[in-house]
Design a protein around this motif. Sequence first.
Motif, PDB file in Angstrom:
ATOM      1  N   VAL A  61      21.592  86.290   1.537  1.00 46.23           N
ATOM      2  CA  VAL A  61      21.337  85.786   2.879  1.00 46.23           C
ATOM      3  C   VAL A  61      20.285  86.654   3.559  1.00 46.23           C
ATOM      4  O   VAL A  61      20.416  87.880   3.616  1.00 46.23           O
ATOM      5  N   LEU A  62      19.242  86.006   4.064  1.00 48.70           N
ATOM      6  CA  LEU A  62      18.147  86.688   4.741  1.00 48.70           C
ATOM      7  C   LEU A  62      18.292  86.535   6.249  1.00 48.70           C
ATOM      8  O   LEU A  62      18.949  85.597   6.730  1.00 48.70           O
ATOM      9  N   PRO A  63      17.670  87.424   7.006  1.00 46.63           N
ATOM     10  CA  PRO A  63      17.661  87.245   8.465  1.00 46.63           C
ATOM     11  C   PRO A  63      16.999  85.922   8.830  1.00 46.63           C
ATOM     12  O   PRO A  63      15.947  85.582   8.296  1.00 46.63           O
ATOM     13  N   SER A  64      17.618  85.166   9.718  1.00 46.52           N
ATOM     14  CA  SER A  64      17.088  83.855  10.092  1.00 46.52           C
ATOM     15  C   SER A  64      16.395  83.917  11.443  1.00 46.52           C
ATOM     16  O   SER A  64      16.859  84.593  12.361  1.00 46.52           O
ATOM     17  N   SER A  65      15.280  83.201  11.530  1.00 47.97           N
ATOM     18  CA  SER A  65      14.556  83.134  12.803  1.00 47.97           C
ATOM     19  C   SER A  65      14.785  81.791  13.501  1.00 47.97           C
ATOM     20  O   SER A  65      14.046  81.423  14.405  1.00 47.97           O
ATOM     21  N   LEU A  66      15.815  81.051  13.054  1.00 44.77           N
ATOM     22  CA  LEU A  66      16.083  79.748  13.657  1.00 44.77           C
ATOM     23  C   LEU A  66      16.409  79.907  15.139  1.00 44.77           C
ATOM     24  O   LEU A  66      17.250  80.722  15.522  1.00 44.77           O
ATOM     25  N   ASN A  67      15.736  79.135  15.948  1.00 43.19           N
ATOM     26  CA  ASN A  67      15.876  79.239  17.401  1.00 43.19           C
ATOM     27  C   ASN A  67      16.959  78.276  17.885  1.00 43.19           C
ATOM     28  O   ASN A  67      16.760  77.060  17.857  1.00 43.19           O
ATOM     29  N   PRO A  68      18.097  78.771  18.373  1.00 42.92           N
ATOM     30  CA  PRO A  68      19.159  77.854  18.825  1.00 42.92           C
ATOM     31  C   PRO A  68      18.737  77.020  20.022  1.00 42.92           C
ATOM     32  O   PRO A  68      19.312  75.956  20.267  1.00 42.92           O
ATOM     33  N   HIS A  69      17.725  77.478  20.750  1.00 44.94           N
ATOM     34  CA  HIS A  69      17.300  76.746  21.940  1.00 44.94           C
ATOM     35  C   HIS A  69      16.663  75.406  21.588  1.00 44.94           C
ATOM     36  O   HIS A  69      16.644  74.488  22.419  1.00 44.94           O
ATOM     37  N   TYR A  70      16.149  75.276  20.362  1.00 50.03           N
ATOM     38  CA  TYR A  70      15.599  73.974  19.969  1.00 50.03           C
ATOM     39  C   TYR A  70      16.712  72.927  19.933  1.00 50.03           C
ATOM     40  O   TYR A  70      16.571  71.835  20.506  1.00 50.03           O
ATOM     41  N   THR A  71      17.823  73.252  19.266  1.00 50.46           N
ATOM     42  CA  THR A  71      18.946  72.310  19.236  1.00 50.46           C
ATOM     43  C   THR A  71      19.488  72.075  20.638  1.00 50.46           C
ATOM     44  O   THR A  71      19.841  70.942  20.998  1.00 50.46           O
ATOM     45  N   HIS A  72      19.531  73.115  21.457  1.00 46.89           N
ATOM     46  CA  HIS A  72      19.990  72.954  22.844  1.00 46.89           C
ATOM     47  C   HIS A  72      19.070  72.018  23.625  1.00 46.89           C
ATOM     48  O   HIS A  72      19.532  71.298  24.522  1.00 46.89           O
ATOM     49  N   SER A  73      17.784  72.025  23.290  1.00 48.58           N
ATOM     50  CA  SER A  73      16.842  71.146  23.994  1.00 48.58           C
ATOM     51  C   SER A  73      17.066  69.681  23.666  1.00 48.58           C
ATOM     52  O   SER A  73      16.575  68.798  24.380  1.00 48.58           O
ATOM     53  N   LEU A  74      17.843  69.415  22.597  1.00 52.22           N
ATOM     54  CA  LEU A  74      18.094  68.049  22.151  1.00 52.22           C
ATOM     55  C   LEU A  74      19.466  67.525  22.577  1.00 52.22           C
ATOM     56  O   LEU A  74      19.601  66.358  22.947  1.00 52.22           O
TER      57      LEU A  74
END
Length: 326
Positions: free
Chosen positions: A178-191
């Motif tokens: 498992v690598l560090p993830s840069s996934l932005n939770p705010h993108y899903t929140h924007s939807l």
Amino acid sequence: MEFREDILGAPYEAAELPLRRDAEGEVSATLVRRLVPGSERAVLYVHGYNDYFFQTNLADHFTALGFSFYALDLRKYGRSLRPHQSPNFVRDLAEYDEEIDEAVRIVREVDGHRQLLLNGHSTGGLVGALWAGRRAGRGLVDGLFLNSPFLSMPTAPAVRTVGGPAVTAIARLSPTRVLPSSLNPHYTHSLHKDHKGEWDFDLTLKPAEGFPLFAGWLAAIHQGHRQVRRGLGIDVPVLLMASTASIATTKWHNALHHADGVLRADDIAAQGPRLGRHVTIVRIKGGMHDLVLSGEAARTQVFAELDRWLAAYLPVDETEAVGEHA
């Protein structure tokens, strides 16, 4: 294979597609469909990373045009994820060829559609483009519609040059590391309607924080990007859409409602000509990463551009027209 009512409810049906076992055990994909009776035209949708099919407004648009609508939840995603599996994990994007091939067979041979559009979003756009390049010359699809396809890492070229080989080396030794993830939770929140968006979807199937980022999967993405840079030779018309703007932020920003908050839109557009010799590139002002989930003005533009392109490059089959006037 048996279609039953989907989690979205009628008129959506879903069927499990058993696939070859892998190192983690049994594997399957899920084919969702919404048929238009009597239609010989169809579209097959492939979702993005940390995603599954829920975009019913997209299906509404296609079925109103007379297309039967199909969507794949790829192996280890969404409807297809099983408890014994590492979410989203593959070691080579060509593994997805098996379920795409089977879905295309069902659409064409079982359900009898003569014209087929492949529609891929984000990682699904990369997967679909690679598949179409490998299947060139076989007449399996008549066109591609790529919605913000993941054709390039959202980093500087120098970082990609160093990072790609490093990830590949890690994946060779420990593919499920498992690598560090840069996934932005705010993108899903924007939807999502429960946060700052207007759409309803299952946050267990598309969690805001995402799933673990595995080295083997990321190495497969880097390999796919190298293939894109070399050129894919897709032999059917391609419509590539991307936003006119991108935003990279670790905090909430209202611009997430008007820009691509996941990928670099300019980089997507720059890679477009490498897909094939017949690529139409359209930039959508105010478009979000998933363009069909953008604000009303932007998604109206998306569908208008899509309709114009379909009329030009995937018109109603001439044999159907002849039959109507015979």
